[in-house]
Design a protein around this motif. Sequence first.
Motif, PDB file in Angstrom:
ATOM      1  N   TRP A  81     -37.532 -12.467 -48.424  1.00  0.00           N
ATOM      2  CA  TRP A  81     -38.026 -12.673 -49.790  1.00  0.00           C
ATOM      3  C   TRP A  81     -38.498 -14.110 -49.970  1.00  0.00           C
TER       4      TRP A  81
ATOM      5  N   THR B 247     -41.314  -8.248 -52.582  1.00  0.00           N
ATOM      6  CA  THR B 247     -40.300  -9.189 -53.074  1.00  0.00           C
ATOM      7  C   THR B 247     -39.409  -8.560 -54.142  1.00  0.00           C
TER       8      THR B 247
ATOM      9  N   ARG C 189     -32.915  -4.522 -54.059  1.00  0.00           N
ATOM     10  CA  ARG C 189     -32.056  -4.098 -52.954  1.00  0.00           C
ATOM     11  C   ARG C 189     -30.817  -4.988 -52.863  1.00  0.00           C
TER      12      ARG C 189
ATOM     13  N   TRP D  58     -38.841  -5.322 -54.490  1.00  0.00           N
ATOM     14  CA  TRP D  58     -38.028  -4.300 -53.835  1.00  0.00           C
ATOM     15  C   TRP D  58     -36.831  -4.951 -53.162  1.00  0.00           C
ATOM     16  N   LEU D  59     -37.050  -6.076 -52.470  1.00  0.00           N
ATOM     17  CA  LEU D  59     -35.956  -6.802 -51.827  1.00  0.00           C
ATOM     18  C   LEU D  59     -34.982  -7.346 -52.863  1.00  0.00           C
TER      19      LEU D  59
ATOM     20  N   GLY E  85     -32.533  -9.732 -46.150  1.00  0.00           N
ATOM     21  CA  GLY E  85     -33.667  -9.337 -46.977  1.00  0.00           C
ATOM     22  C   GLY E  85     -34.117 -10.460 -47.896  1.00  0.00           C
TER      23      GLY E  85
END
Length: 309
Positions: A16, A234, A240, A236-237, A12
Amino acid sequence: MKTTGFAAAHAGMLLWALLIAASFSAAAQVSQAIDPVLLTGLRLLLCALVFLPLLLLNGGISLTGRALLGHSVLGLLLALYFGSLFEALRYTSAVNTGTMFTLVPLLTLVFEAVLTPDSQLRQRVLPVLIAATGAVLLILKGTAPGEFPSLYALTVYGIGCLAMALYAPLSQRLKASSLKGRGPATMTFWNMLSGAMFLLTFCGLSGGWRSASLLTLKDFYWLLYLALFATLATFWLLHRAIGVIAPSAVISYIYLSTLLITLFHWLWLRQSPLPLEIAGALLVGCGMLALLWSSRRSTSASGQASANR
């Protein structure tokens, strides 16, 4: 912690880095006549609105007083960073701000040591330093002699870099207390909404909102793209990955974005690599590989410790 979670988090963050690298070209398509603080506030607001239906369906819209305070603090850090960047760019070049930003992962290490102590922290110091050195070489390749930032720009953007460095470790710390159990979508929504409110309030007070009349349909399309891919996806990643990977390792992926932009210039724009660029690219690559290895060892050690207990 499962190995699949570790691998997915790093995959991820690779995405990003690609999205961040692509965002610079997209941002250049938006009219420069529009107040940049207003544009950023609108980007953050659009991001929050995209996540709103999901939160309404999953019940993530509810907030306690402590949670609201936590999101407000994180949103303020975002507003401080973006606000300081635009103010600094009025007095210095993008090269100088880019060079200063290479300090953010190093500063993140310091905040990480205070807020989320980790026995493996020392193993990440050297890889981050190597990658940071390489990124500086890549950024400074086009610097004109004597091109130094003003003391005012240095101070203003320095405050912004401190805010961005604090963002990831503080997010991880708050996830263990007032923001416990809140997923990436919920974190992204409330942090973006808080940041947007701070920036748009500033625009209302400074008069920057008047430039909204200059927005064209083309500008709106590019703004929507930036909101969805360069900001929403970006962050959200980022959320995460926080908690699976150490905050300093997460934010160090910005060095990979710098390398990807350089590779784009070499391969797509057919620019001949300079010796300084080649050295910088090698250092970024070596530093990121070492960081990946150290974070994997840290994960394995944590898993072994949990098994022994």
